[in-house]
Scaffold this active site. Structure first.
Site, short mmCIF file in Angstrom:
data_model
loop_
_atom_site.label_atom_id
_atom_site.label_comp_id
_atom_site.label_asym_id
_atom_site.label_seq_id
_atom_site.Cartn_x
_atom_site.Cartn_y
_atom_site.Cartn_z
N ASP A 83 -8.93 31.47 -9.23
CA ASP A 83 -8.29 32.83 -8.96
C ASP A 83 -8.04 33.61 -10.22
O ASP A 83 -7.83 34.65 -9.54
CB ASP A 83 -6.99 31.56 -8.82
CG ASP A 83 -6.69 31.52 -7.15
OD1 ASP A 83 -7.48 31.82 -6.05
OD2 ASP A 83 -5.54 30.55 -6.67
N HIS B 33 -7.54 50.86 0.12
CA HIS B 33 -8.70 50.35 -1.09
C HIS B 33 -9.14 48.85 -0.36
O HIS B 33 -10.07 48.57 0.14
CB HIS B 33 -7.33 49.22 -1.99
CG HIS B 33 -8.08 48.21 -2.62
ND1 HIS B 33 -8.23 48.11 -4.28
CD2 HIS B 33 -8.14 46.96 -1.89
CE1 HIS B 33 -9.20 47.09 -4.30
NE2 HIS B 33 -8.95 46.23 -3.65
N GLU B 34 -8.20 48.58 1.04
CA GLU B 34 -9.03 47.31 2.08
C GLU B 34 -9.40 47.75 3.12
O GLU B 34 -10.99 47.46 3.14
CB GLU B 34 -7.76 47.06 2.74
CG GLU B 34 -5.89 46.35 1.48
CD GLU B 34 -6.54 45.93 0.55
OE1 GLU B 34 -7.65 44.59 0.51
OE2 GLU B 34 -6.19 45.01 -0.35
N GLU C 71 -8.01 42.52 2.45
CA GLU C 71 -9.00 43.05 3.64
C GLU C 71 -9.46 41.94 4.47
O GLU C 71 -11.04 42.19 4.73
CB GLU C 71 -10.14 43.09 3.06
CG GLU C 71 -11.14 42.56 1.46
CD GLU C 71 -10.67 41.47 0.76
OE1 GLU C 71 -9.24 42.01 0.18
OE2 GLU C 71 -11.89 41.27 -0.79
N TYR D 263 -11.30 44.85 -10.84
CA TYR D 263 -11.31 45.99 -10.53
C TYR D 263 -11.03 47.57 -11.13
O TYR D 263 -12.24 47.90 -10.99
CB TYR D 263 -9.92 45.60 -10.04
CG TYR D 263 -9.25 44.85 -8.66
CD1 TYR D 263 -9.09 43.66 -9.01
CD2 TYR D 263 -9.08 44.92 -7.88
CE1 TYR D 263 -8.88 42.41 -8.23
CE2 TYR D 263 -8.68 43.77 -7.14
CZ TYR D 263 -8.29 42.98 -7.15
OH TYR D 263 -8.15 41.99 -6.73
N HIS E 105 -12.95 48.15 1.39
CA HIS E 105 -14.00 46.87 1.80
C HIS E 105 -14.28 46.36 2.58
O HIS E 105 -15.39 45.26 2.63
CB HIS E 105 -12.41 45.39 1.26
CG HIS E 105 -11.84 44.60 -0.04
ND1 HIS E 105 -12.90 44.51 -0.61
CD2 HIS E 105 -11.00 44.99 -0.71
CE1 HIS E 105 -12.66 44.19 -1.71
NE2 HIS E 105 -10.84 44.21 -2.25
N GLU F 240 -13.57 43.75 -6.36
CA GLU F 240 -13.65 44.39 -6.72
C GLU F 240 -13.68 45.57 -6.78
O GLU F 240 -12.85 46.80 -7.19
CB GLU F 240 -12.33 43.59 -7.04
CG GLU F 240 -12.08 42.14 -6.24
CD GLU F 240 -11.48 42.61 -4.79
OE1 GLU F 240 -10.78 43.85 -5.03
OE2 GLU F 240 -11.14 42.18 -4.32
ZN LIG Z 1 -9.42 44.49 -3.26
#
Ligand SMILES: [Zn+2]
Length: 621
Positions: free
Chosen positions: A383, A305-306, A281, A391, A309, A328
């Site tokens: 990460d 989704h992006e 994003e 999510y 964001h 998320e």
């Molecule tokens: Zn995302």
């Protein structure tokens, strides 16, 4: 007025809370970077950026002796302090030994508290946040390509900075590149910019470092609306513009739900297939995988989704990676609302159900701490924090709130939450401090505070979590059951009209290692081997390999080699790695494909091999 509420909340935070990001060496209680001016030369032959980063500083502690920055594999040439009129003084600095996860702490002695520091540096060809592609590794094979992926802690591998989502800064950039190459960044981009090798960018809104982004290559542009365009290689741009033609409709829909889009333009960049993620994003310029270009818009939820964001994540940002579910989980929820408004409740419910079922399947294999929305950050890599829990459990929690409070009151809270915290970075606890008076206590008797705490701080998903229903998915469950029991031949499955999500659901819920004969019948009837749809391919190959179907190996290898998106390629590697013969085959495939993969994808695949070998050694003892 609302903005002031959010700012005063941040001001009330103890300094220790701002310094609490365990994934950064930055000391924001001492000094904060407020603006970055970047000068970059793109050197394709040496796979490096020649950089000059000028950081504007806001000193917090009058006695602070030094500025501490995050770096990874940077070669620092020299550092100057600049006073208010721009006079430069060389500064003494020390680069600490490299930590495997965090990189090298850069300590710059600056007791005189200069207004700015200027760092001259070069990046390493192995920079974890950059990928360099030769012309042969691109779709059109004409020019080289490079792109960044900074989330979560990879910006430090191409710019020395305070690499923590808690710290926001504006940026300007000047980038030089070979002629004919187009450069884009996570800033306002000009579609009509001449390809003269000299580009300038401005991001006037304060962003966290993980949203710093750059890409350069043979890029064409096609408008998709009054404030949106698609950038891609010339042979891909037409297809991409068609797939993403609803972009303006998606933006307008999200605005009607959550208030004005704050960033100006919303452009999309389609990267070569080695991009390790579905989408990123980056403000003003979403980076996207070409694996969503399937021709029927069935995977356009990635754009939803992006785009979401732009509110949840880019406008209101999690202050540390431990709080990433604020980005998320909220985004996955908003994505569902956009999908519902533009493509209908059926598709939104199917996606929500897919996400909930995938989470249920994965949760059992996770340690308890990793199952929490707000885990104890110790032992969790930056990460790793980007797991299904952030999510799928995050969005499930918000859907539960929506159901309990009703859409009108829940929507009013969420829209207000975005406005109250716009352009700030907050923790889970700050989100809860907003939720309590503005929703939970405002409408008593709908959800107890204990229930809220259980969702956030307990492992697993509460038993009464509501699931959307999907008659189509229920029918598919029945068909799958009959097919596996042998009472429904594969050819008689009602699959002619199945969309991508319906195939995903059918394949997702097959047993881990289905009977070989069933997989062969399925393939004979529906020709799944060789599918151009990578979502279906990933699921099909993993199950067929686990069933022992050697006939699919060659096509599976082609899928793995063609696609570098971690989520779509690693499950196939995992399926191969389960047997010694499969592991040997996958290792040989990897040796040939490795150069085309992003460093993050390489790391993920090498991790799978290492685990498989450790397992084999363990069982041999
Ligand atoms: Zn995302």
């Amino acid at each position: 007025m609302r903005r002031i509420t959010a700012l005063s909340l941040a001001a009330l935070l103890p300094a220790s809370a701002l310094a609490a990001d365990p994934h950064s060496y930055a000391q924001p209680d001492q000094v904060v970077v407020t603006h970055l001016d970047l000068d970059l030369g793109i050197d394709f032959p040496h796979k490096q950026l020649d950089g000059r980063a000028t950081l504007k500083l806001d000193w917090k502690n009058p006695k602070s002796p030094a500025l501490v920055l995050d770096t990874r594999d940077l070669h620092i040439v020299r550092i100057d302090g600049l006073d208010a009129v721009g006079h430069a003084t060389p500064l003494v600095f020390a680069l600490a030994p490299r930590d495997k996860e965090l990189g090298s702490k850069l300590t710059i002695q600056a007791p005189m508290h200069p207004a700015q520091v200027r760092i001259i540096y070069t990046t390493s060809p192995a920079a974890s946040g950059l990928q360099w592609l030769t012309p042969a590794q691109t779709a059109d094979k004409k020019l080289p390509f490079m792109f960044s992926q900074s989330e979560s802690i990879h910006a430090r591998s191409w710019v020395p900075l305070q690499d923590s989502p808690a710290i926001r800064f504006t940026y300007t950039a000047h980038v030089t590149a070979p002629k004919d190459v187009r450069v884009v960044m996570s800033a306002l981009n000009d579609a009509r910019h001449p390809l003269d090798g000299d580009f300038r960018f401005d991001q006037p809104h304060p962003i966290p470092s993980y949203l710093l982004a750059i890409a350069a290559g043979d890029l064409a542009v096609k408008e998709t609306g009054p404030r949106s365009a698609v950038y891609a290689e010339p042979s891909v741009v037409g297809k991409a513009a068609h797939e993403f033609e609803d972009t303006e409709k998606l933006i307008a829909t999200t605005e009607s739900l959550y208030g004005p889009y704050a960033w100006g333009r919303y452009d999309l960049l389609v990267l070569p297939p080695s991009f390790p993620f579905g989408g990123m994003e980056n403000p003003n310029m979403t980076f996207a995988t070409p694996t969503v270009l399937v021709g029927d818009k069935s995977l356009v939820s990635l754009v939803s989704h992006e785009l979401a964001h732009s509110w949840s994540g880019n406008l209101v940002t999690s202050a540390a990676w431990r709080d990433i579910w604020l980005n998320e989980g909220f985004t996955t929820y908003v994505q569902g609302r956009i999908t519902e408004a533009v493509y209908g409740a059926k598709q939104a419910d199917e996606e929500a159900l897919l996400s909930a079922r995938a989470l249920e399947k994965g949760l059992g294999k996770m340690p308890a701490n990793a199952q929490k929305l707000a885990p104890d950050p110790r032992g969790i890599g930056a990460d790793d924090a980007l797991s299904d829990v952030a999510y799928d459990k995050g969005s499930w929690f918000l859907r539960t709130l929506e159901q309990r409070y009703g859409r009108a009151d829940f929507d009013a809270w969420l829209k207000g939450y975005f406005q109250r915290h716009a352009f700030t970075s907050i923790t889970t606890e700050q989100m809860l401090a907003d939720l309590k008076p503005n929703l939970i206590e405002k409408y008593p008797g709908k959800m107890s505070w204990d229930e809220v705490q259980a969702w956030v701080y307990q492992p697993g998903v509460p038993k009464d979590a509501p699931l959307p229903s999907s008659p189509r998915f229920e029918a598919i469950d029945k068909e799958r059951g009959a097919f596996l029991a042998g009472t429904l031949p594969a050819a008689r499955l009602d699959a002619k009209g199945w969309n991508t999500q319906e195939w995903m659901y059918f394949l997702d819920r097959l047993p881990d290692a289905p009977p070989l004969a069933r997989m062969q019948q399925l393939d004979a009837a529906w020709h799944l081997t060789g599918t151009p749809n990578a979502e279906i391919g990933m699921r099909w190959y993993s199950h067929a390999i686990a069933a022992g179907d050697k006939a699919v190996w060659e096509a599976a290898r082609e899928h793995m080699t063609r696609i570098g998106r971690i989520y779509l390629t690693t499950p196939v590697y995992k399926a191969f790695a389960a047997t010694p013969a499969g592991l040997a085959y996958a290792e040989a495939a990897y040796a040939k494909a490795k150069d085309g993969y992003h460093p993050l994808t390489q790391g993920a695949i090498e991790g799978i091999f290492a685990k498989a070998k450790a397992r084999a050694q363990g069982s041999a003892k």
